[in-house]
Design a protein around this motif. Sequence first.
Motif, mmCIF file in Angstrom:
data_model
loop_
_atom_site.group_PDB
_atom_site.id
_atom_site.type_symbol
_atom_site.label_atom_id
_atom_site.label_comp_id
_atom_site.label_asym_id
_atom_site.label_seq_id
_atom_site.Cartn_x
_atom_site.Cartn_y
_atom_site.Cartn_z
ATOM 1 N N ALA A 109 -1.032 0.001 -10.563
ATOM 2 C CA ALA A 109 -0.091 -0.698 -9.695
ATOM 3 C C ALA A 109 -0.393 -2.193 -9.667
ATOM 4 O O ALA A 109 0.517 -3.027 -9.657
ATOM 5 C CB ALA A 109 -0.159 -0.111 -8.284
ATOM 6 N N ALA A 110 -1.691 -2.537 -9.708
ATOM 7 C CA ALA A 110 -2.059 -3.954 -9.669
ATOM 8 C C ALA A 110 -1.522 -4.710 -10.880
ATOM 9 O O ALA A 110 -1.020 -5.837 -10.759
ATOM 10 C CB ALA A 110 -3.578 -4.091 -9.596
ATOM 11 N N ASP A 149 0.830 -1.204 0.000
ATOM 12 C CA ASP A 149 0.000 0.000 0.000
ATOM 13 C C ASP A 149 0.865 1.255 0.000
ATOM 14 O O ASP A 149 0.600 2.213 -0.736
ATOM 15 C CB ASP A 149 -0.927 0.005 1.210
ATOM 16 N N ARG A 150 1.911 1.269 0.822
ATOM 17 C CA ARG A 150 2.785 2.440 0.859
ATOM 18 C C ARG A 150 3.614 2.537 -0.426
ATOM 19 O O ARG A 150 3.875 3.629 -0.929
ATOM 20 C CB ARG A 150 3.700 2.368 2.083
ATOM 21 N N LEU A 151 4.022 1.386 -0.958
ATOM 22 C CA LEU A 151 4.733 1.385 -2.225
ATOM 23 C C LEU A 151 3.833 1.894 -3.336
ATOM 24 O O LEU A 151 4.256 2.687 -4.196
ATOM 25 C CB LEU A 151 5.233 -0.031 -2.545
ATOM 26 N N ARG A 152 2.577 1.471 -3.345
ATOM 27 C CA ARG A 152 1.610 1.935 -4.341
ATOM 28 C C ARG A 152 1.446 3.456 -4.260
ATOM 29 O O ARG A 152 1.444 4.152 -5.273
ATOM 30 C CB ARG A 152 0.264 1.253 -4.115
ATOM 31 N N PRO A 194 5.827 8.238 -13.406
ATOM 32 C CA PRO A 194 5.001 8.793 -14.494
ATOM 33 C C PRO A 194 3.995 7.794 -15.051
ATOM 34 O O PRO A 194 2.858 8.169 -15.347
ATOM 35 C CB PRO A 194 6.038 9.199 -15.548
ATOM 36 N N GLN A 195 4.394 6.534 -15.204
ATOM 37 C CA GLN A 195 3.494 5.545 -15.780
ATOM 38 C C GLN A 195 2.261 5.329 -14.919
ATOM 39 O O GLN A 195 1.132 5.366 -15.400
ATOM 40 C CB GLN A 195 4.226 4.211 -15.939
ATOM 41 N N ILE A 196 2.487 5.102 -13.644
ATOM 42 C CA ILE A 196 1.369 4.794 -12.761
ATOM 43 C C ILE A 196 0.602 6.051 -12.383
ATOM 44 O O ILE A 196 -0.620 6.045 -12.286
ATOM 45 C CB ILE A 196 1.875 4.027 -11.524
ATOM 46 N N ALA A 197 1.312 7.166 -12.219
ATOM 47 C CA ALA A 197 0.640 8.424 -11.885
ATOM 48 C C ALA A 197 -0.293 8.874 -13.004
ATOM 49 O O ALA A 197 -1.348 9.455 -12.749
ATOM 50 C CB ALA A 197 1.672 9.509 -11.587
ATOM 51 N N SER A 198 0.080 8.607 -14.249
ATOM 52 C CA SER A 198 -0.733 9.039 -15.388
ATOM 53 C C SER A 198 -1.889 8.084 -15.691
ATOM 54 O O SER A 198 -2.749 8.387 -16.507
ATOM 55 C CB SER A 198 0.146 9.158 -16.632
#
Length: 886
Positions: free
Chosen positions: A365-366, A345-348, A356-360
């Motif tokens: 993350a899954a 959860d904290r890593l996510r 950039p990939q996950i933020a966009s």
Amino acid sequence: MIRAARLAAARVGGAAAAAAAARAPGAALYRAARHYTPHGPPDSSEKETIVKLLYNIGSKKEVEQYLRHFSSVESQKFAVIKVGGAVISDDLATLASALTFLNRVGLYPIVVHGAGPQLNKRLEAAGIEARYEDGIRITDGPTLAIAREVFASENRKLVEALERLGTRARPITGGVFVADYLNRDKYDRVGKIVHVNREVVESSIRAGCLPILTSLAETPDGQILNVNADIAAGELARVLEPLKIVYLNEKNGLYHGATGKLIETIHLDEEYEGLLKEPWVRYGTKLKLKEIKELLDTLPRSSSVAIISAEHLHKELFTHSGSGTLIMRGHRLFGEQDLARVDSDRLRALLMEHDPQIASGEMSAASYWQALAALKQAGGAYWIYGDEPYQLAAVVMRRPGQPIAVLDKFVASRAAVLGNITDNAWKLIVRDHKQLVWSVPRTDDNLPWHFERADGSWAAGDSILFWYGVEDWKQISDLVSVKASGAAAAASAPAAPSGARAYSTAARRPAARRGYSTSAARSFRVGLIGARGYTGRELIRLINEHPSLELAYVSSRELAGKPVPGYTKSSLDHVSLGAQEVGAIARAGRGDVDVWVLALPNGVAAPFVAAIDSETASLPAEQQPVIVDLSADYRFDTSGRWSYGLPELHRREMLQRGTGRIANPGCYATGSQLGIAPLLPFMDVGRLPSVFGVSGYSGAGTTPSPKNDPAFLADNLIPYAPVGHIHEREIGRSLTRVAAPAHPFDASSPVHVQFTPHVAPFFQGIGLTIHVPLRMSMTVSDIFGAFQSFYQRERLVHVTRAAPLVKDNAGKHYAVVGGFAVPAADGSAGTGTDSLAARRVVLNVTLDNLLKGAATQAVQNMNVALGLDELTGIPVQDEPDMSLAK
């Protein structure tokens, strides 16, 4: 390719590398700081100038990040700086300049100084023996009386030195530290601080003065007591809780007792227990570490201790890499090979904020967790690194059967960057992985950090590929295919993320044809000012063939209203644009014109640049147009805004500084530098290299003169500007700044060359014969190998054993270096292996003055500035077939 320090040092040998390592980066700035003499209070323009000077020791991003960080706290919480007495006696001017620099950017360091060496000298003169117990000076009545005089005198010296530089400073020789006797029977009048009166310090800062404190303390009833300056600085820090506690010493840090190397960072939570077990950590070193540990344990985790020399104070405070020894609490780091063992959860949360990939939303993350699991199931492996509060995370992957690991993600919060946790994590990663490859977007704000840690890199498209510990280029190009990316590279991984970053290296094999993809999401529009000359015509031809560039305006007073010949992308006529019209067009920002190319005579560009700047200054940086100037007007720029556009030698500097303004090098200067640069580590600094240059008459421009009159040139060779040609200065200035860490040149000892140009009766091309003095004897094979290594990744520089010919290279986009020759070591007079005459090399360089010497280089620079592959639109030919080279 951008050659990293490790590879360059390996090329030139250990002795030169060691000598280079001894020279601190940014030395020119520090020397300038010694002579920095402002007058009066700082104004906004002066502050801006000083900030630009700071950019020379770190990236603009780093400097601005730290300035924001430091200015975000109360003034008295910036830094407590402890100054040893030896610094005041031996390096007062440097200390005063360093403190003035900080004050001129709005910072208020609090200085606590000692005077140990000065006190010992005065005691000796008075016939009083200096006595110590447990390392503490026994301070009797006569000793204390002299100590008060010495402290007051040294305090006054520092205050007066600051005020001579226009910096307001307040001498504070008492009233801050309240103390009790440490042990009256044992040490006599030595104090233990029990209270700090912070109001005295804060009132000085409110008045705009730097507080300069001695370490003398008083008991509540007024008895003066002596206190060690380190202890006084620590107690002051406990009360003020500053961001930085700085101990200035002449050694510039702590050194490893076994290796003798500077210890750059110490993260106490991670390293303290292990350090204390080292056999060389004893006596004063152990005591110092324990005191710092006890101090930092009482302060916020954001506080740190720096041990540094006055000369390098700027670099320590304003760059991530620093210069001396940085000590902080940090956090314990971890490295896990099972996602179940980390706090997902904290890593996510960290990835969603900083990746950039996950933020966009390009990837969840899954789905990334799923891809990691698929990689492991396919026989691969992954490692997740981070720190306890999850301010930083890195993911390293290794595909089945592959020896080289891929650093797929490396994300860090602002706190992790400012706390140098990134460096500690990097040490942990490379401890576990001896070989790494990773990719970073060209737009990444922290590119300098990656360049410093990589052994090599290659820029292509929108990203830069880095590698560490890899010496065989084939390993890199074979490791990652065009479509391979991070976890997606796992064999038959069914859940591989489709949007993971790509490490495309298929086109980077040295022996292969270019073949990179040159497609772009949009075409960039170019405004060409000065199209009448030969270079302008070549630029039009290259832009016409470029898949991502198109002409928006082509300006020529003589040709206004006439169609632009050779341009087929659209129907376009010449126009006549002055500086005012160019400024009006630029006001619209990127889109109407993305790049302005100024192909004008020397001395003409400034009004155009000024007009563009005045109309675009309020626009965001990404909306401001790029300017590429082909004249000499900005090749000697000192403002920091212009990059020198010779990518083969200055690519790293261009990427670090930014490429919004590029000064295209001169044609002679390009060839001369390409011929000399690989030899810089071997040059005899006491003798000058010489360049004999011959150019075709196209180099003399289109304005009629004897130098471009074929009839006058027939059966002729015209020398001109035998001394003082502008290229002579340009060659020396640029070579001095070449980022090869093992050559002996810097701003205080610059490269100088002798250069004489000539005009010959052929139309285009340049031939150079270069004599380079060496500090040792070298064979042709040694030299040939050095050039091959230096240019092994450069597609626009070919190295051959044969002497290149001008006619073979006319119309080509690359330069050729070859014809290496050294005097025969036959023992005859003047040519023995130990003689000066034997210690030299002669070589030849050819290039097309209109192409690699001008237009091709301009396109290369535009590509870099626009984030395109550097060779997009440039026809790259294979190595010329020279029978003598085989």
